[in-house]
Write a protein that holds these residues in place. Structure first.
Motif, PDB file in Angstrom:
ATOM      1  N   PRO A   1      94.009  76.196 112.978  1.00 53.42           N
ATOM      2  CA  PRO A   1      93.492  77.501 112.531  1.00 53.42           C
ATOM      3  C   PRO A   1      94.407  78.164 111.495  1.00 53.42           C
ATOM      4  CG  PRO A   1      93.416  77.327 114.924  1.00 53.42           C
ATOM      5  CD  PRO A   1      94.147  76.117 114.432  1.00 53.42           C
ATOM      6  N   PHE A   2      95.730  77.876 111.567  1.00 52.02           N
ATOM      7  CA  PHE A   2      96.652  78.437 110.572  1.00 52.02           C
ATOM      8  C   PHE A   2      96.448  77.765 109.212  1.00 52.02           C
ATOM      9  CE2 PHE A   2      98.384  79.492 114.656  1.00 52.02           C
ATOM     10  CZ  PHE A   2      98.853  80.777 114.491  1.00 52.02           C
ATOM     11  N   TRP A   3      96.085  76.479 109.221  1.00 54.06           N
ATOM     12  CA  TRP A   3      95.762  75.803 107.950  1.00 54.06           C
ATOM     13  C   TRP A   3      94.586  76.534 107.282  1.00 54.06           C
ATOM     14  CZ3 TRP A   3      95.724  69.715 107.904  1.00 54.06           C
ATOM     15  CH2 TRP A   3      96.892  69.226 108.511  1.00 54.06           C
ATOM     16  N   ARG A   4      93.604  76.876 108.113  1.00 51.32           N
ATOM     17  CA  ARG A   4      92.400  77.528 107.553  1.00 51.32           C
ATOM     18  C   ARG A   4      92.749  78.862 106.906  1.00 51.32           C
ATOM     19  NH1 ARG A   4      89.986  75.330 112.421  1.00 51.32           N
ATOM     20  NH2 ARG A   4      88.641  73.611 111.764  1.00 51.32           N
ATOM     21  N   LYS A   5      93.769  79.525 107.485  1.00 50.34           N
ATOM     22  CA  LYS A   5      94.129  80.858 106.965  1.00 50.34           C
ATOM     23  C   LYS A   5      95.268  80.801 105.950  1.00 50.34           C
ATOM     24  CE  LYS A   5      94.685  82.298 111.232  1.00 50.34           C
ATOM     25  NZ  LYS A   5      95.144  82.955 112.414  1.00 50.34           N
TER      26      LYS A   5
END
Ligand SMILES: O=P(O)(O)OC[C@H]1O[C@](O)(CO)[C@@H](O)[C@@H]1O
Length: 321
Positions: free
Chosen positions: A13-17
């Motif tokens: 999810p941090f990659w997405r953000k």
């Protein structure tokens, strides 16, 4: 599952953000990408990606650039120094940006810590938020700084790469026990932009499982280091697109000498399909190498949340001797 492993799994999810940054376009500058430890290995891979995209770049360890930069690049070239540091506090990386600024070079910091020392030595700061529970061993932050670096090179990283990394990690984990099977000698092989990632997989295995690791470009490995391969070895081969056939032969060669091979993006005793774009393969394979460190540590009964002799921030005493 310990915190180290949980953070590896929860990084997507941090990659997405991750911070959306514009690609560098300055073809007159030489980009010097600096960092320490993991961050240096990321710099190696990012510099390779810059070159592939027509931006001239070299990677230099922070401690080398800050102390003997003209050994790496003579004065007189238009230079832009990019410092990578999760903490923003590794002394040599901060020093590398400080000496660069004094030399009149452009400076950019890529970090996961707002307001850290490196940000004070940089003209431009790129902050990317990481998993709050990450411990000493750098995992999610490493992926995130690599992701930002790929974007700076002009490489698109988006949902296909996130999905590919998650899918590959799942397959890898299922295949791993049979290949690892008590083997104690890891070998990591990767060419071009994947060399820094092989080296990063190597440092993860060292820090987490206290293994003696060999990390090389596949062709270079045949010139001496292959002497150590035996039936205790397992090789992780990061296949590249342009020399795939040669790498298949190397896989067979080490298998014939007793090693088991995990092929990422190609064949081996266990082969894992690696999706996403070829240009982003360095990022897609990284979580697998992080989990590999965890599994190897488990095999040796080691706790990766307290790795031997390591601190989250490695600083030097800067008072004059
Ligand atoms: O990115 P930073 O914060 O400068 O830290 C790099 C450090 O992280 C490590 O990878 C430890 O996890 C060390 O190799 C190195 O000291």
């Amino acid at each position: 599952m310990n915190t180290t492993e949980r953070v590896i799994r929860e990084q997507f999810p941090f990659w997405r953000k991750a911070t959306a940054v514009a690609a560098f376009t300055d073809r007159d500058s030489t980009f010097v990408i600096v960092g320490c430890g993991t961050s240096y290995h990321l710099a190696q891979s990012i510099a390779a990606s810059f070159n592939l995209r027509g931006l001239r770049a070299i990677a230099v360890p922070g401690g080398e650039w800050s102390r003997r930069r003209t050994t790496y690049l003579p004065d007189g070239f238009k230079t832009h120094v990019i410092g990578l540091s999760r903490s923003g506090e590794s002394t040599e990386t901060v020093q590398a940006l400080e000496v660069s600024r004094t030399a009149g070079y452009a400076t950019t910091a890529v970090t996961c810590e707002q307001g850290s020392s490196i940000t004070k030595a940089a003209d431009t700061v790129i902050f990317t938020a990481t998993h709050p529970d990450e411990g000493i061993v750098m995992t999610a932050s490493a992926s995130l700084m690599l992701l930002v670096g790929l974007r700076l090179a002009g490489i698109t990283v988006g949902e296909p790469e996130v999905a590919a990394a998650q899918a590959a990690l799942e397959t890898f984990e299922a295949l791993l026990p049979a290949v690892l099977d008590g083997r104690s000698h890891p070998v990591l092989l990767g060419a071009g932009a994947l060399y820094g990632i092989a080296a990063e997989g190597g440092i993860k295995l060292q820090e987490m499982s206290l293994s003696h690791v060999q990390s090389y470009q596949p062709m270079e490995y045949r010139h001496g280091p292959i002497s150590l391969v035996d039936d205790q070895s397992f090789a992780v081969l990061l296949y590249s697109a342009e020399t795939f056939a040669e790498e298949v032969r190397i896989s067979t060669e080490v298998q014939n000498k007793g090693a088991r091979v995990i092929g990422l993006g190609g064949p081996g005793d266990a082969g894992v399909e690696v999706g996403g774009s070829i240009e982003a393969r360095s990022l897609v394979v990284l979580p697998m190498l992080q989990v590999l460190g965890e599994r190897a540590a488990e095999m040796r009964g080691l706790d990766t949340s307290a790795p031997r002799y390591l601190k989250k921030v490695v600083v030097l005493d800067r008072t004059p001797a």
